[in-house]
Design an enzyme around this catalytic site. Structure first.
Site, PDB file in Angstrom:
ATOM      1  N   HIS A 190       0.734  -1.109  -0.001  1.00  0.00           N
ATOM      2  CA  HIS A 190       0.082   0.039   0.097  1.00  0.00           C
ATOM      3  C   HIS A 190       0.667   1.324  -0.122  1.00  0.00           C
ATOM      4  O   HIS A 190       1.842   1.206   0.818  1.00  0.00           O
ATOM      5  CB  HIS A 190      -0.717  -0.013   1.366  1.00  0.00           C
ATOM      6  CG  HIS A 190      -2.058   0.916   1.312  1.00  0.00           C
ATOM      7  ND1 HIS A 190      -2.227   1.728   2.425  1.00  0.00           N
ATOM      8  CD2 HIS A 190      -2.777   1.295   0.380  1.00  0.00           C
ATOM      9  CE1 HIS A 190      -3.164   2.545   2.256  1.00  0.00           C
ATOM     10  NE2 HIS A 190      -3.546   2.290   0.906  1.00  0.00           N
ATOM     11  N   HIS A 216      -1.746  11.265  -1.504  1.00  0.00           N
ATOM     12  CA  HIS A 216      -2.918  10.727  -1.392  1.00  0.00           C
ATOM     13  C   HIS A 216      -4.093  11.915  -0.867  1.00  0.00           C
ATOM     14  O   HIS A 216      -4.964  11.951  -1.431  1.00  0.00           O
ATOM     15  CB  HIS A 216      -2.698   9.869   0.064  1.00  0.00           C
ATOM     16  CG  HIS A 216      -4.118   9.524   0.762  1.00  0.00           C
ATOM     17  ND1 HIS A 216      -5.030  10.191   1.356  1.00  0.00           N
ATOM     18  CD2 HIS A 216      -4.520   8.256   0.301  1.00  0.00           C
ATOM     19  CE1 HIS A 216      -5.825   9.320   1.473  1.00  0.00           C
ATOM     20  NE2 HIS A 216      -5.881   8.069   1.062  1.00  0.00           N
TER      21      HIS A 216
HETATM   22  O1  G3P Z   1      -6.345   1.746  -3.398  1.00  0.00           O
HETATM   23  C1  G3P Z   1      -6.581   1.158  -2.167  1.00  0.00           C
HETATM   24  C2  G3P Z   1      -6.581   2.162  -1.109  1.00  0.00           C
HETATM   25  O2  G3P Z   1      -5.444   2.957  -1.250  1.00  0.00           O
HETATM   26  C3  G3P Z   1      -7.715   3.032  -1.005  1.00  0.00           C
HETATM   27  O3  G3P Z   1      -7.652   3.935  -0.024  1.00  0.00           O
HETATM   28  O4  G3P Z   1      -7.543   6.057   1.193  1.00  0.00           O
HETATM   29  O5  G3P Z   1      -5.516   4.388   1.138  1.00  0.00           O
HETATM   30  O6  G3P Z   1      -6.234   5.562  -0.783  1.00  0.00           O
HETATM   31  P1  G3P Z   1      -6.847   4.948   0.378  1.00  0.00           P
HETATM   32 MG    MG Z   2      -4.970   4.617  -2.433  1.00  0.00          MG
END
Ligand code: G3P
Ligand code: MG
Length: 248
Positions: free
Chosen positions: A11, A53
């Site tokens: 992630h 993000h």
């Molecule tokens: O792409 C999966 C995840 O990253 C979605 O949530 O808020 O971490 O971008 P976020």
């Molecule tokens: Mg994400």
């Protein structure tokens, strides 16, 4: 075609071990054994695709306020110090800095289209157009996957290029999702791991759509998700890759 992606996806590049969405994070993720990475991409005011993000700069950079500013200014910011001194002066990367890293390492990249406000369609379109140049049209292998919570962003990607696979991100399940993945020819879903029941995963598979989940970090949770038939797990837990490679 059989499912092409690894079971585990780092992630924001390097999970909780490095400043999110930086090249240093990807390098760390690779070191930990990851071969697929998720990142968040948006457009600067002068239409450069960069990784971040939030809609604002405050949490993860030395800047303040809106992220919809010129690349020249974004490029001066420190996106590492908020995390730790070790990553001081780590810059915000352009998407074009991450792609060579992915290709050189035979890895996969899940670009989550994370538009600045009111830029959904355009950001989706630019992401697909940008990545298209790195895809061999004669090969079944595509190292990229585009995903978004925003249907407009996915529509932009679809209108720009249909060869880069797309996936619909969902925090909560909605029945209209079936229609969306069909209309936008998405290859799969990326679901909040809390809603990925065995029954829902089976339903998605029945219509030939893969199921990835985000963001599961606990070993037991991840094992249960694979039991439910989930195809890949996006995780912040950088220990999982070695654990799973040891099991295989
Ligand atoms: O792409 C999966 C995840 O990253 C979605 O949530 O808020 O971490 O971008 P976020
Ligand atoms: Mg994400």
């Amino acid at each position: 075609m059989s499912y092409p992606y690894p079971k585990l996806i780092a992630h924001r590049g390097g999970g909780n071990q490095a400043p999110e969405n930086t090249l240093a994070a990807f390098q760390l993720g690779l070191q930990k054994g990851y071969k697929m990475f998720e990142c968040d991409a948006k457009l600067s005011a002068d239409e450069q695709l960069f990784l971040l993000h939030d809609d604002t700069l405050d949490r993860t950079t030395s800047g303040q306020g809106s992220a919809k500013i010129e690349w020249q200014t974004l490029n001066q910011l420190d996106a590492g110090s908020w995390f730790s001194n070790e990553f001081q002066q780590e810059p915000i990367p352009l998407l074009e800095k991450i792609v060579p890293f992915i290709l050189e390492n035979n890895a996969f990249l899940n670009v989550e289209i994370k538009p600045n406000p009111n830029q959904d369609y355009k950001t989706g379109m630019q992401c697909a157009k940008f990545l298209q140049q790195f895809v061999d049209p004669n090969s079944e292998h595509c190292p990229f996957l585009l995903s978004s919570f925003s249907e407009d962003a996915l529509k932009g990607a679809y209108d720009a290029d249909t060869t880069i696979p797309r996936a619909l991100l969902l925090e909560e399940w909605r029945e209209s999702a079936w229609e969306t993945v069909s209309a936008l020819e998405c290859s799969g879903f990326v679901l909040n791991y809390k809603i990925a029941s065995k029954e829902l995963v089976e339903k998605c598979h029945r219509i030939q759509r893969f199921v990835m989940v985000y963001t599961a970090n606990d070993e037991q949770d991840v094992a249960a998700l694979f039991e439910n038939g989930v195809d890949s797990v996006i995780t912040d837990n950088m220990k999982l890759a070695s654990l799973y490679s040891a099991k295989e």
